[in-house]
Design an enzyme around this catalytic site. Structure first.
Site, mmCIF file in Angstrom:
data_model
loop_
_atom_site.group_PDB
_atom_site.id
_atom_site.type_symbol
_atom_site.label_atom_id
_atom_site.label_comp_id
_atom_site.label_asym_id
_atom_site.label_seq_id
_atom_site.Cartn_x
_atom_site.Cartn_y
_atom_site.Cartn_z
ATOM 1 N N ASP A 194 162.771 24.803 74.829
ATOM 2 C CA ASP A 194 161.266 24.720 74.905
ATOM 3 C C ASP A 194 160.889 24.640 73.413
ATOM 4 O O ASP A 194 160.217 25.401 72.887
ATOM 5 C CB ASP A 194 160.825 26.161 75.485
ATOM 6 C CG ASP A 194 161.335 26.870 76.688
ATOM 7 O OD1 ASP A 194 161.578 25.853 77.614
ATOM 8 O OD2 ASP A 194 161.600 27.659 76.952
ATOM 9 N N GLU A 200 153.795 22.977 83.417
ATOM 10 C CA GLU A 200 153.916 24.032 82.442
ATOM 11 C C GLU A 200 154.137 23.454 81.184
ATOM 12 O O GLU A 200 154.381 22.298 80.888
ATOM 13 C CB GLU A 200 154.986 24.848 82.834
ATOM 14 C CG GLU A 200 156.380 24.178 82.758
ATOM 15 C CD GLU A 200 157.585 24.841 83.507
ATOM 16 O OE1 GLU A 200 157.242 25.954 83.920
ATOM 17 O OE2 GLU A 200 158.706 24.443 83.698
HETATM 18 C C1 6LW Z 1 159.764 28.264 80.159
HETATM 19 C C2 6LW Z 1 159.005 27.485 81.183
HETATM 20 C C3 6LW Z 1 160.191 27.243 82.164
HETATM 21 O O1 6LW Z 1 158.655 29.371 79.904
HETATM 22 O O2 6LW Z 1 161.414 28.022 81.689
HETATM 23 O O3 6LW Z 1 160.820 26.806 84.266
HETATM 24 C C4 6LW Z 1 161.003 28.962 80.884
HETATM 25 N N1 6LW Z 1 160.081 26.626 83.374
HETATM 26 O O4 6LW Z 1 158.530 26.389 80.794
HETATM 27 C C5 6LW Z 1 161.945 29.502 79.972
HETATM 28 O O5 6LW Z 1 162.392 28.563 79.225
#
Ligand code: 6LW
Length: 530
Positions: free
Chosen positions: A15, A193
Site C-alpha cells: 500500500d 479501494e
Molecule cells: C488495504 C486495502 C487492501 O487497506 O488491503 O484488500 C488492505 N485490500 O487496500 C491492507 O493492506
C-alpha cells in the site's frame, strides 16, 4: 541515467503512498500490528530509498492492545501542503472501547515527530466504517478526504464505494455533504479501494485499486471536472493489471497505486505486487514497485509500451553512479539494535527490550506468540527468498522458559526454533499452523548451559532449514519447514513473513531476561546446487 530495480522496497511493504517536496520524494507503507508503524522513506531519484523515520514511534501514540495479526495500520496516504506533512490512515481491529478507524497525523519533518492522532468520523450513513483514507489539497485551498467502504446496498458481493467529503483544515473535521464517486470500473469488481485524487489542470483524476489485493488486483482511473464528480472511467480500464498473466507470472497482484510528478514533469507510480515462488505462494508478502507513467489525452498510461511492471525502470534524472540504497534490503550482517528494520508486535522494540552491545536484553514475558498482546518479540522483515538468519542467544533461562528464533506470519501461523531453559537445554522446532502446534524436530544440546547457542534459519526459496550450534560448533540440522504453509496464500491475511527472536515463560510470572547476543541477516546470492 540509471535504473531502479523492482521491487524498490522488497519484503512486506504494501500500500505505498508517495509525495514530493522540492527534490525529495517521500514514501510510506502499511505496517499492521508491527511497531514502530508506518516507515517513512526518502529518495532523490526514486531508485535509492533511505528510511528516515516512522510515523508511529512513541509509546501510547496509538493503542494496539488486542489488535490481531493483519489488523492494525492499513494503507496510509502521505501528502504535503503549506509546509506540513499530512498522513491519513486507518487503525483496524482495536479492542472494544479503544479508539480506531480513520485518523490524521501531521508533522513538519517527515522523519518526525508526528502528532498524536486526530480521529475522523468517516462512518457512512448506516454507520459502516471504511478503510484506505486519502487526502487531496485543491488549488483553491480546500482539502478533501476520500476513502473506501462496503456499500450498504451492494449490487454484488464485496462491492465497495469510494466517497469524498471536505476536511476543514482549521478544525480537522469533516464538513459538508458526502459524495460517492466510484464503485470500480468493472461490473462485479470487488473492493474498489485505495483511492487517490489528483488535479491536473482543470481535471480531477481518481486512481483506485479494484479486484482485491490478490491475483485479480488492478489499477483503474476516472476523471471529472468537479472534485465531487461525476467521474467518468477511462475506456482503457483497468489501466494496469497482471490478472491476465496468470499465477505463473513473476509478479502478480499489482495494484494500489499512487502517482507522483518528478521535478522534470515526468510521472511515476508506486504500487504493490507480489513475487511468487515455490508455486503460487509469496512468503515475502506484498512489496513496493515503481512504474513509469506517461500521459495521453489527459489520461495516465502505466508502463507505456510495456503494459506491465518492468523488472528495471530507467529513471532519466537519477545519477549514473546510483548504487542500491540502504533501504533495499541489501544490508548484510549483524542487525544492530539501532537498525530501523527492527520491529515488535503491538509495542515498540524499546518497550520490550533494551539494547546491549550488538544485541538485546529481552525480558521474558508470560505471553506466548499465540496471544494478540505484547509479547517478547523482536523481528525484521524477510526480504529475500534466499537468506541466512542467525540468532546468538545465551542458554541461561530457568526451566519452563525459552528463547527462540521465529518465522512469523501471525499468532496462529509461525515456525519457532526454541531453546529451552533449565540445566539440560534442548532445541525444539515447532510449527504452529492454523492455531495447532506440531513438533518438527528436537535436538539435545548437552553441556550448553550458560553457552551461546546459535539458532539458524536457512531459507532457500520455500525450503526452510532450522539449525542449532553450541559456541563455535558446527550447525546441526534440527528440522525443515515449508514457507508455503506460512504465506498469506496459505494462511489468509495481508502479511509477508518476519524473522526474529522471542522469549516466553508460558504464562508464569517471571523476572528473567533472555540475552540475544546478536542477530544476523544475510541475503544469499547463491550458487546452483548449494
Ligand atoms: C488495504 C486495502 C487492501 O487497506 O488491503 O484488500 C488492505 N485490500 O487496500 C491492507 O493492506
Amino acid at each position: 541515467m540509471t535504473a531502479a530495480h523492482n521491487p524498490v522496497l522488497p519484503g512486506c511493504y504494501p500500500d505505498p503512498s508517495i509525495c514530493r517536496v522540492g527534490d525529495d520524494f517521500y514514501l510510506v507503507t502499511s505496517t499492521f500490528e508491527y511497531l514502530p508503524g508506518l516507515p517513512v522513506f526518502r529518495s532523490r531519484d526514486l531508485v535509492r530509498w533511505e528510511q528516515v523515520g516512522h510515523v508511529v514511534d512513541r509509546p501510547g501514540q496509538l493503542d494496539y492492545e488486542g489488535v490481531r495479526s493483519s489488523g492494525g495500520l492499513y494503507a496510509p496516504t502521505l501528502r504535503h501542503h503549506d509546509g506540513v506533512f499530512w498522513l491519513v490512515c486507518t487503525l483496524v481491529g482495536q479492542r472494544e472501547g479503544a479508539p480506531g478507524g480513520d485518523f490524521v497525523m501531521t508533522a513538519t519533518d517527515p522523519a518526525g515527530p508526528w502528532s498524536d492522532p486526530v480521529w475522523l468520523d468517516t462512518r457512512g450513513p448506516d454507520g459502516a466504517a471504511g478503510i484506505d483514507p486519502s487526502l487531496f489539497f485543491d488549488t483553491d485551498g480546500r482539502a478533501w478526504i476520500h476513502g473506501t467502504r462496503l456499500r450498504s446496498d451492494p449490487e454484488w458481493y464485496h462491492q465497495t464505494e469510494v466517497w469524498v467529503r471536505e476536511l476543514d483544515l482549521a478544525t480537522t473535521e469533516l464538513v459538508g455533504p458526502e459524495h460517492v464517486l466510484w464503485t470500480g470500473a468493472v461490473r462485479g469488481a470487488v473492493w474498489a479501494e485505495g483511492p487517490h485524487l489528483y488535479r491536473v489542470g482543470d481535471t480531477y483524476l481518481l486512481l483506485a485499486a479494484e479486484g482485491g489485493t490478490e491475483i485479480h488486483h488492478a489499477v483503474s482511473v476516472a476523471r471529472a471536472s468537479s472534485v465531487t464528480g461525476p467521474y467518468e472511467g477511462s475506456k482503457g480500464n483497468p489501466v494496469l493489471t497482471h490478472r491476465h498473466l496468470g499465477r505463473g507470472a513473476d509478479v502478480v497482484g499489482v495494484g494500489h497505486a499512487d502517482l507522483v510528478e518528478a521535478p522534470d514533469g515526468s510521472w511515476w507510480a508506486v504500487l504493490l505486487g507480489m513475487r511468487p515462488y515455490g508455486g503460487y505462494h509469496y512468503p515475502l508478502g506484498r512489496e513496493t514497485f515503481l512504474v513509469p507513467v506517461a500521459r495521453e489525452d489527459g489520461w495516465p498510461v502505466f508502463a507505456p509500451g510495456v503494459g506491465r511492471v518492468p523488472s528495471e525502470v530507467d529513471v532519466p534524472f537519477a545519477a549514473d553512479d546510483a548504487g542500491p540504497g540502504p533501504a533495499q534490503g541489501v544490508a548484510s550482517g549483524v542487525v544492530l539494535p539501532d537498525d530501523p528494520r527492527w520491529t515488535s508486535v503491538r509495542a515498540l522494540p524499546s518497550e520490550v527490550a533494551a539494547a546491549r552491545g550488538e544485541g538485546w536484553d529481552l525480558p521474558v514475558r508470560p505471553a506466548t506468540l499465540a496471544e494478540p498482546t505484547t509479547t517478547a518479540f523482536l523481528g525484521i522483515r524477510l526480504q529475500h527468498r534466499d537468506a541466512d538468519v542467525r540468532a546468538d542467544v545465551r542458554a541461561d533461562l530457568p526451566d519452563g522458559e525459552g528463547v527462540g528464533l521465529v518465522v512469523r506470519q501471525s499468532e496462529d501461523d509461525h515456525v519457532r526454533l526454541d531453546l529451552t531453559g533449565g540445566d539440560a537445554p534442548r532445541v525444539v522446532a515447532v510449527h504452529r499452523r492454523g492455531g495447532e502446534e506440531t513438533t518438527l524436530g528436537t535436538a539435545d544440546l548437552a553441556g550448553a548451559r550458560g553457552a551461546v547457542v546459535t539458532l539458524g534459519l536457512r531459507a532457500r526459496g520455500a525450503d526452510l532449514e532450522l539449525t542449532a550450534a553450541v559456541g563455535e560448533g558446527e550447525p546441526r540440522p534440527v528440522a525443515v519447514a515449508d514457507a508455503r504453509t506460512l504465506d498469506s496464500v496459505a494462511t489468509g491475511g495481508f502479511l509477508g513473513l518476519w524473522v526474529g527472536v522471542h522469549a516466553t515463560s508460558h504464562g508464569r510470572a517471571t523476572s528473567s531476561v533472555a540475552r540475544v547476543e546478536r542477530f544476523r541477516y544475510d541475503p544469499w546470492a547463491g550458487q546452483a546446487g548449494d
